[in-house]
Structures are given as C-alpha cells and as structure tokens.
Motif scaffolding. Structure first.
Motif, short mmCIF file in Angstrom:
data_model
loop_
_atom_site.label_atom_id
_atom_site.label_comp_id
_atom_site.label_asym_id
_atom_site.label_seq_id
_atom_site.Cartn_x
_atom_site.Cartn_y
_atom_site.Cartn_z
N PRO A 87 7.93 -4.23 -27.04
CA PRO A 87 9.09 -3.87 -26.22
C PRO A 87 8.75 -2.93 -25.07
N GLU A 88 7.78 -2.05 -25.27
CA GLU A 88 7.39 -1.12 -24.21
C GLU A 88 6.64 -1.79 -23.06
N ASP A 89 6.33 -3.07 -23.19
CA ASP A 89 5.75 -3.82 -22.08
C ASP A 89 6.82 -4.27 -21.10
N THR A 90 8.08 -4.11 -21.46
CA THR A 90 9.18 -4.51 -20.59
C THR A 90 9.11 -3.75 -19.26
N ALA A 91 9.07 -4.50 -18.17
CA ALA A 91 8.94 -3.91 -16.84
C ALA A 91 8.96 -5.01 -15.79
N ILE A 92 9.02 -4.60 -14.54
CA ILE A 92 8.76 -5.52 -13.45
C ILE A 92 7.26 -5.47 -13.17
N TYR A 93 6.63 -6.62 -13.17
CA TYR A 93 5.19 -6.71 -12.96
C TYR A 93 4.90 -7.15 -11.53
N TYR A 94 3.98 -6.42 -10.89
CA TYR A 94 3.62 -6.67 -9.50
C TYR A 94 2.15 -7.04 -9.36
N CYS A 95 1.88 -7.99 -8.51
CA CYS A 95 0.53 -8.34 -8.12
C CYS A 95 0.18 -7.57 -6.85
N ALA A 96 -1.05 -7.06 -6.77
CA ALA A 96 -1.46 -6.27 -5.61
C ALA A 96 -2.87 -6.64 -5.18
N ALA A 97 -3.16 -6.43 -3.89
CA ALA A 97 -4.46 -6.76 -3.34
C ALA A 97 -4.99 -5.62 -2.49
N ARG A 98 -6.30 -5.39 -2.58
CA ARG A 98 -6.97 -4.37 -1.77
C ARG A 98 -8.22 -4.97 -1.18
N LEU A 99 -8.36 -4.90 0.12
CA LEU A 99 -9.53 -5.44 0.79
C LEU A 99 -10.75 -4.59 0.47
N GLY A 100 -11.77 -5.23 -0.06
CA GLY A 100 -12.99 -4.54 -0.41
C GLY A 100 -13.26 -4.56 -1.90
N GLY A 101 -14.40 -4.00 -2.28
CA GLY A 101 -14.84 -4.07 -3.65
C GLY A 101 -14.57 -2.85 -4.51
N GLU A 102 -13.93 -1.83 -3.97
CA GLU A 102 -13.61 -0.64 -4.75
C GLU A 102 -12.41 -0.90 -5.65
N ALA A 103 -12.59 -0.68 -6.94
CA ALA A 103 -11.54 -0.94 -7.93
C ALA A 103 -10.80 0.35 -8.26
N TYR A 104 -9.65 0.54 -7.63
CA TYR A 104 -8.82 1.71 -7.88
C TYR A 104 -7.67 1.38 -8.82
N ALA A 105 -7.28 2.36 -9.62
CA ALA A 105 -6.13 2.22 -10.50
C ALA A 105 -4.88 2.84 -9.88
N THR A 106 -4.99 3.33 -8.68
CA THR A 106 -3.89 4.01 -7.99
C THR A 106 -3.16 3.05 -7.07
N PRO A 107 -1.84 2.89 -7.23
CA PRO A 107 -1.09 1.93 -6.41
C PRO A 107 -1.23 2.12 -4.91
N VAL A 108 -1.31 3.36 -4.44
CA VAL A 108 -1.37 3.62 -3.01
C VAL A 108 -2.64 3.11 -2.37
N LYS A 109 -3.63 2.76 -3.15
CA LYS A 109 -4.90 2.25 -2.62
C LYS A 109 -4.83 0.76 -2.29
N TYR A 110 -3.75 0.12 -2.64
CA TYR A 110 -3.63 -1.32 -2.43
C TYR A 110 -2.83 -1.64 -1.18
N ASP A 111 -3.26 -2.69 -0.48
CA ASP A 111 -2.74 -3.01 0.83
C ASP A 111 -1.53 -3.94 0.81
N ASP A 112 -1.53 -4.90 -0.09
CA ASP A 112 -0.49 -5.92 -0.13
C ASP A 112 0.09 -6.07 -1.52
N TRP A 113 1.39 -6.36 -1.57
CA TRP A 113 2.12 -6.45 -2.84
C TRP A 113 3.02 -7.67 -2.88
N GLY A 114 3.16 -8.22 -4.08
CA GLY A 114 4.13 -9.27 -4.29
C GLY A 114 5.51 -8.68 -4.51
N GLN A 115 6.49 -9.55 -4.71
CA GLN A 115 7.88 -9.11 -4.87
C GLN A 115 8.20 -8.67 -6.30
N GLY A 116 7.34 -9.00 -7.24
CA GLY A 116 7.53 -8.62 -8.62
C GLY A 116 8.18 -9.71 -9.45
#
Length: 123
Positions: A87-116
C-alpha cells in the motif's frame, strides 16, 4: 530535449505485480540517464530507481529487491517492473531523463519529465 510519456499505472492489491512503461521521443535516448520517481500528497518527489547509459542500475532501499528498472534503447523505452506491491507504494509515478552519464537520485538533476501515471495499491 526529449518528451516522455508514462503508461501502465492502475489499481492493484498488495502482493500483486504491475509494470510501468515510459516512451521517449528523439534520437538521442541512449545518451540519457533515465529514472523513475514517485510522489504522494504532502511529500516531496522521491527517487525510486535509476538506470544509466550502460544498464547500470540504482534503487531506493524501499524498492530494492522488489522493483526492476530496464531500458530498451532500440525502442526508446524504460520500464519499471513492480513486484510484491505494498500500500505504501501508492503514488504518482514519473519518468525522468537527464542528459549524460551521471546517475543522480535527486529530482532537480533531471532535465525532462513525463506527466505521471497513478499507481494505487490496496491492502
């Protein structure tokens, strides 16, 4: 740079499985680190899983062992296989993209987002 569209969300019961998909536009998909994030009311957007340029993966401790992220560069898609849903998985899930190979876990590091896409898990 890319446009993202999520699909596959819906209703599920605890213990069930669900698979989300994200389709990206553009010819440079293979140059993007891709991620899945989720958000519930009153909370910040949260890192779920990340997949890098060469298939390297990273998971939130709450999803590690239950969720699997994958990518198909030939089809410009990223998937999130969700198993043993809670039940705690309940949420709106978003796909995000960041140009380059650095793997960040921080949302602000991503450039493009889906609508959820909404995922609701009942007990």
């Amino acid at each position: 740079q890319v446009q993202l569209v999520e699909s596959g969300g819906g209703l599920a019961q605890a213990g069930d499985s669900l698979k989300l998909s994200c389709t990206a536009s553009g010819r440079t998909f293979s140059s993007y680190t891709m991620g899945w994030f989720r958000q519930v009311p009153g909370k910040e957007r949260e890192f779920v899983a990340i997949i890098g340029l060469f298939g390297n993966t990273y998971y939130n401790n709450s999803t590690k062992g239950r969720f699997i992220i994958s990518r198909d560069n030939a089809k410009n898609t990223v998937a999130l296989q969700m198993n043993s849903l809670k039940p705690e998985d309940t949420a709106i899930y978003y796909c995000a993209a960041r140009l380059g190979g650095e793997a960040y876990a921080t949302p602000v590091k991503y450039d493009d987002w889906g609508q959820g896409t909404q995922v609701t898990v009942s007990s």
